[in-house]
Structures are given as C-alpha cells and as structure tokens.
Design an enzyme around this catalytic site. Structure first.
Site, PDB file in Angstrom:
ATOM      1  N   TYR A 118       0.816  -1.608   0.023  1.00 26.90           N
ATOM      2  CA  TYR A 118      -0.503   0.137   0.503  1.00 26.90           C
ATOM      3  C   TYR A 118       0.813   1.121   0.376  1.00 26.90           C
ATOM      4  CZ  TYR A 118      -3.407   3.279   1.570  1.00 26.90           C
ATOM      5  OH  TYR A 118      -4.843   3.871   1.550  1.00 26.90           O
ATOM      6  N   ALA A 149       3.789   1.465  -1.178  1.00 27.36           N
ATOM      7  CA  ALA A 149       4.619   1.883  -2.736  1.00 27.36           C
ATOM      8  C   ALA A 149       3.780   2.374  -3.874  1.00 27.36           C
ATOM      9  CB  ALA A 149       5.103   0.243  -2.893  1.00 27.36           C
TER      10      ALA A 149
HETATM   11  P1  NAD Z   1     -13.020   2.390   1.023  1.00 26.26           P
HETATM   12  O1  NAD Z   1     -13.208   0.750   1.351  1.00 26.26           O
HETATM   13  O2  NAD Z   1     -14.563   3.126   2.537  1.00 26.26           O
HETATM   14  O3  NAD Z   1     -13.838   2.873   0.104  1.00 26.26           O
HETATM   15  C1  NAD Z   1     -13.324   2.104  -0.748  1.00 26.26           C
HETATM   16  C2  NAD Z   1     -13.669   2.752  -2.403  1.00 26.26           C
HETATM   17  O4  NAD Z   1     -13.078   2.154  -3.632  1.00 26.26           O
HETATM   18  C3  NAD Z   1     -15.161   1.410  -2.101  1.00 26.26           C
HETATM   19  O5  NAD Z   1     -15.957   2.155  -2.413  1.00 26.26           O
HETATM   20  C4  NAD Z   1     -14.484   0.495  -2.673  1.00 26.26           C
HETATM   21  O6  NAD Z   1     -16.334  -0.249  -3.806  1.00 26.26           O
HETATM   22  C5  NAD Z   1     -13.880   1.193  -3.756  1.00 26.26           C
HETATM   23  N1  NAD Z   1     -13.065   0.314  -4.840  1.00 26.26           N
HETATM   24  C6  NAD Z   1     -11.702  -0.949  -4.146  1.00 26.26           C
HETATM   25  N2  NAD Z   1     -11.208  -1.669  -5.142  1.00 26.26           N
HETATM   26  C7  NAD Z   1     -12.070  -1.297  -6.343  1.00 26.26           C
HETATM   27  C8  NAD Z   1     -11.951  -1.827  -7.299  1.00 26.26           C
HETATM   28  N3  NAD Z   1     -10.903  -2.415  -7.972  1.00 26.26           N
HETATM   29  N4  NAD Z   1     -12.596  -0.561  -8.771  1.00 26.26           N
HETATM   30  C9  NAD Z   1     -13.308  -0.364  -7.793  1.00 26.26           C
HETATM   31  N5  NAD Z   1     -13.601   0.465  -7.432  1.00 26.26           N
HETATM   32  C10 NAD Z   1     -12.748  -0.458  -6.045  1.00 26.26           C
HETATM   33  O7  NAD Z   1     -12.281   3.261   1.681  1.00 26.26           O
HETATM   34  P2  NAD Z   1     -11.993   4.664   2.049  1.00 26.26           P
HETATM   35  O8  NAD Z   1     -11.129   4.823   3.365  1.00 26.26           O
HETATM   36  O9  NAD Z   1     -13.299   5.431   2.371  1.00 26.26           O
HETATM   37  O10 NAD Z   1     -10.808   4.893   1.248  1.00 26.26           O
HETATM   38  C11 NAD Z   1     -11.256   5.676  -0.249  1.00 26.26           C
HETATM   39  C12 NAD Z   1      -9.395   6.478  -0.651  1.00 26.26           C
HETATM   40  O11 NAD Z   1      -8.975   7.447   0.917  1.00 26.26           O
HETATM   41  C13 NAD Z   1      -8.840   5.311  -0.750  1.00 26.26           C
HETATM   42  O12 NAD Z   1      -7.986   5.416  -2.233  1.00 26.26           O
HETATM   43  C14 NAD Z   1      -8.049   4.697   0.536  1.00 26.26           C
HETATM   44  O13 NAD Z   1      -6.869   4.391   0.185  1.00 26.26           O
HETATM   45  C15 NAD Z   1      -7.349   6.978   0.707  1.00 26.26           C
HETATM   46  N6  NAD Z   1      -6.979   6.700   2.165  1.00 26.26           N
HETATM   47  C16 NAD Z   1      -8.196   6.556   3.105  1.00 26.26           C
HETATM   48  C17 NAD Z   1      -7.044   6.656   4.841  1.00 26.26           C
HETATM   49  C18 NAD Z   1      -8.398   6.092   5.798  1.00 26.26           C
HETATM   50  O14 NAD Z   1      -8.046   6.632   7.131  1.00 26.26           O
HETATM   51  N7  NAD Z   1      -9.980   6.181   5.522  1.00 26.26           N
HETATM   52  C19 NAD Z   1      -6.880   6.865   5.012  1.00 26.26           C
HETATM   53  C20 NAD Z   1      -5.365   7.318   3.779  1.00 26.26           C
HETATM   54  C21 NAD Z   1      -6.050   7.355   2.185  1.00 26.26           C
END
Ligand code: NAD
Length: 247
Positions: A155, A157
C-alpha cells in the site's frame, strides 16, 4: 455554485471518502459519474441522493484495475453528459502483511487497484482534458505513501507511486491548463478503518495532534476546493488532510 455545469468522475464512490466526495461535488453544482465493483445498491442509492440535489448522476459497474473498464466509463460519461471536467481517483484498498510474509497476489492486487487504477482513469481522461485545454485531476493517496507504514509495504509503495505519478502528470498536462494534485489523508473514520484492529486506531490517535480521527467530509472539502477555479494556480501538490498525524 462553484461547479455548476461541470461533470466529474469519482472512482470508488459508493462509500467512505468517495461517497463524501460525490456528495460534496454535487452540493457544489457538479453532475457526477461514479463506479462500483459489487455494491450496485449502494451506488444507485447514492446516485438517487445526487439527483435529489438537482444534479445528474451516472452509475457504471467498473473495476478500476481494468484498463478497458476505465476507457468504457470515461466514454459513457461523455456520451451521457457531453463533457468531462473533473476526475477524482479515489478507489483504493489495502491488503496488509509484513513483507517477509506478503504473497505475490497481495502485492499485485494492491498495486493494480491503487496505482494502476489511478493510471487507467487518468490515461482515459487525459486526452479529453488536453483537447479541451482544461481539467482537474485529484488523486487520493495517503500519508503512508509519504512515510511508509509497518505492514503496508504494498500500500505504501502504491500510494508513493500515486504521488510520483501526480507530479509527472502535472508537468505533462500543465501546458494544457490541467491541474493535477493529490490529497493525502491520515486515518479517516471509514469502513476501511472500522475493519482495522483497535491498536491501529489507538496508535493513530496518539499521533494526530488534533486529537481525533478525520471525517470523510473533511477530505471531500479539500478535493472540491482543488476542483474549483479558486485553486487554479495549484498543481503537482500533495495536500495532507491528517490532523497533523504526519508532520
Ligand atoms: P473504503 O474501503 O470505504 O472505500 C473504498 C472504495 O473503493 C469503495 O467504494 C470500494 O468499492 C472501491 N474500490 C475498491 N477496489 C475497487 C476496484 N478494484 N474497482 C472499483 N472500486 C473499488 O475506503 P476509504 O477509506 O473511503 O478510502 C478511499 C481512498 O482513501 C482510498 O484510496 C484509500 O486508500 C484512501 N485513504 C483512506 C484513508 C482512511 O483512513 N480511510 C487514509 C488514507 C487514504
């Protein structure tokens, strides 16, 4: 409204941060296309909420790791709305494990979704933005792409790759007035985080100088700002939304 008449694609928009971004862009006037992989009900429910705000919504089933799906989704958005102004590469996943135990599948899947997914959609949208001489791309990375996280070499990377990709694309697309930026959240209260062990939450809370986890809306507001003309002279940047978790 700042984004009146604009059209946005938000990947992974069905829940968490993506859902908040869809709603915030719509609240600021944008029509939104969002994709889902499995949760059709959630996607259609969210599209309904966007329509209730008086905006148009398009729901597409698409896996961000598929190059062809990305081409198809951008084309569908153009067919439906006749234009494209904003791309938010939000979809992401983690599949944690220390590097000495990480499987090839764990590595490949996280790189394919988090890094290649960002490329796939940018590759599909960039010719449209270049041709029009306008566009906004916001990539959701993570503070763990800046500092590296124990148990998340894949992740970290992928998210570091997103940052390099953002900066390179900002250089390539700047002459066409396309802004490309990244937003790096710290730990945000979403489903992704609810599955994490209590200790992960506690460790993050100890780091966050503002003393609480962030909310999806707090990330969404920054994304929306980067998509407005107020942010037109910002490009190639990584904006942390982390309550001071990584200073
Ligand atoms: P989440 O798991 O609630 O949502 C992720 C979304 O991505 C979901 O709607 C899921 O269906 C979609 N998804 C995953 N794989 C997919 C694929 N192959 N094709 C299409 N859709 C796909 O996570 P989140 O916390 O809302 O994360 C959103 C973004 O923010 C991500 O890129 C995550 O890495 C980043 N992020 C989150 C946090 C955190 O603390 N929640 C921190 C830093 C970065």
């Amino acid at each position: 409204m700042e984004l009146e008449g604009k059209v946005a694609i938000v990947t992974g928009g069905t829940r968490g941060i993506g859902r908040a971004i869809v709603l915030d862009l719509a609240a600021n006037g944008a029509d939104v296309a969002l994709n889902y992989r499995q949760s059709a009900d959630l996607a259609h429910e969210l599209a309904g909420a966007v329509r209730e705000m008086g905006r148009r919504a398009l729901v597409v089933q698409a896996d961000v790791s598929s190059f062809d799906d990305a081409q198809m989704m951008v084309q569908q958005a153009l067919d439906e709305f006749g234009r494209l102004d904003i791309l938010v590469n939000n979809a992401g996943m983690n599949w944690d494990g220390v590097v000495w135990k990480m499987t090839e599948e764990q590595w490949d899947r996280v790189i394919d979704v988090d890094l290649k997914g960002t490329f796939n959609y940018t590759r599909a949208a960039a010719p449209v933005f270049r041709e029009r001489g306008a566009g906004k791309i916001v990539n959701i990375t993570s503070i763990n792409g800046l500092r590296g996280k124990f148990g998340q070499s894949n992740y970290s990377a992928a998210k570091a790759g997103v940052i390099g990709f953002t900066k390179a694309c900002a250089r390539e697309l700047g002459r066409y007035s396309v802004n490309v930026n990244a937003v790096a959240p710290g730990l945000i209260e979403t489903e992704m985080v609810k599955d994490a062990p209590e200790s992960v939450r506690d460790m993050a809370l100890a780091e966050i100088v503002l003393g609480r986890l962030g909310l999806p809306e707090e990330v969404a507001h920054v994304v929306t700002f980067l998509c407005t003309e107020k942010a037109r002279h910002i490009t190639g940047q990584v904006i942390q939304v982390d309550g001071g978790q990584y200073i």
